[in-house]
Design a protein around this motif. Structure first.
Motif, PDB file in Angstrom:
ATOM      1  N   ALA A   1       0.835  -1.206   0.000  1.00  0.00           N
ATOM      2  CA  ALA A   1       0.000   0.000   0.000  1.00  0.00           C
ATOM      3  C   ALA A   1       0.869   1.256   0.000  1.00  0.00           C
ATOM      4  N   LYS A   2       1.950   1.231   0.757  1.00  0.00           N
ATOM      5  CA  LYS A   2       2.874   2.375   0.789  1.00  0.00           C
ATOM      6  C   LYS A   2       3.455   2.619  -0.595  1.00  0.00           C
ATOM      7  N   GLN A   3       3.898   1.555  -1.262  1.00  0.00           N
ATOM      8  CA  GLN A   3       4.462   1.689  -2.607  1.00  0.00           C
ATOM      9  C   GLN A   3       3.417   2.211  -3.594  1.00  0.00           C
ATOM     10  N   GLN A   4       2.178   1.739  -3.467  1.00  0.00           N
ATOM     11  CA  GLN A   4       1.114   2.179  -4.364  1.00  0.00           C
ATOM     12  C   GLN A   4       0.828   3.667  -4.172  1.00  0.00           C
ATOM     13  N   MET A   5       0.763   4.104  -2.922  1.00  0.00           N
ATOM     14  CA  MET A   5       0.508   5.524  -2.655  1.00  0.00           C
ATOM     15  C   MET A   5       1.626   6.393  -3.226  1.00  0.00           C
TER      16      MET A   5
ATOM     17  N   ALA B   1       3.612   5.600  -5.710  1.00  0.00           N
ATOM     18  CA  ALA B   1       3.532   5.531  -7.165  1.00  0.00           C
ATOM     19  C   ALA B   1       2.455   6.481  -7.695  1.00  0.00           C
ATOM     20  N   GLU B   2       1.423   6.724  -6.900  1.00  0.00           N
ATOM     21  CA  GLU B   2       0.357   7.657  -7.278  1.00  0.00           C
ATOM     22  C   GLU B   2       0.751   9.111  -7.003  1.00  0.00           C
ATOM     23  N   GLY B   3       1.956   9.315  -6.433  1.00  0.00           N
ATOM     24  CA  GLY B   3       2.436  10.659  -6.155  1.00  0.00           C
ATOM     25  C   GLY B   3       1.998  11.198  -4.801  1.00  0.00           C
ATOM     26  N   ARG B   4       1.473  10.337  -3.943  1.00  0.00           N
ATOM     27  CA  ARG B   4       1.049  10.775  -2.606  1.00  0.00           C
ATOM     28  C   ARG B   4       2.218  10.676  -1.631  1.00  0.00           C
ATOM     29  N   GLU B   5       2.307  11.639  -0.749  1.00  0.00           N
ATOM     30  CA  GLU B   5       3.334  11.612   0.291  1.00  0.00           C
ATOM     31  C   GLU B   5       2.873  10.694   1.418  1.00  0.00           C
ATOM     32  N   VAL B   6       3.641   9.664   1.702  1.00  0.00           N
ATOM     33  CA  VAL B   6       3.364   8.764   2.820  1.00  0.00           C
ATOM     34  C   VAL B   6       4.140   9.292   4.025  1.00  0.00           C
ATOM     35  N   VAL B   7       3.413   9.615   5.086  1.00  0.00           N
ATOM     36  CA  VAL B   7       4.054  10.201   6.263  1.00  0.00           C
ATOM     37  C   VAL B   7       4.280   9.176   7.370  1.00  0.00           C
ATOM     38  N   CYS B   8       3.631   8.026   7.246  1.00  0.00           N
ATOM     39  CA  CYS B   8       3.794   6.983   8.258  1.00  0.00           C
ATOM     40  C   CYS B   8       3.426   5.637   7.653  1.00  0.00           C
TER      41      CYS B   8
END
Length: 105
Positions: free
Chosen positions: A24-28, A30-37
């Motif tokens: 899920a982190k990789q997918q987010m 890849a969609e250009g979303r910043e993962v903060v945690c």
């Protein structure tokens, strides 16, 4: 992975295992979303959680209970508030989620 909008510009994803969390982190990303945690829910720090959850509308020193149960209840800590969002996802999907991904909307 199941998601909930925390209404703060962040969304919370919850999963049962570390592998699903990583995907899920990789997918987010890849969609250009910043993962903060991305971690086990027990590792979330209070100071960080304060950025991600809503303050209680009735008491700015407390935080929103995302389950709204009982009515008018608020949480003493931001971590507790975040756990109520996880609890809401667990109830809707009849599952126990231990791993979290928090990303900007």
């Amino acid at each position: 992975m199941h998601w909930i909008d925390l209404q703060t510009g962040y969304m919370l994803g919850a999963s049962r295992d570390m592998g699903e969390m990583g995907r899920a982190k990789q997918q987010m990303e890849a969609e250009g979303r910043e993962v903060v945690c991305a971690c086990h829910r027990s590792r979330v720090q209070e100071q960080a959680a304060q950025w991600w959850v809503l303050a209680s509308p009735d008491n700015p020193d407390r935080f929103l209970d995302y389950t709204f149960s009982p009515a008018g209840h608020s949480c003493r800590t931001a971590r507790e508030s975040l756990y109520t969002a996880v609890k809401l996802l667990c109830a809707h999907h009849s599952a126990e989620y231990r791993y979290l991904v928090i990303a900007r909307l």
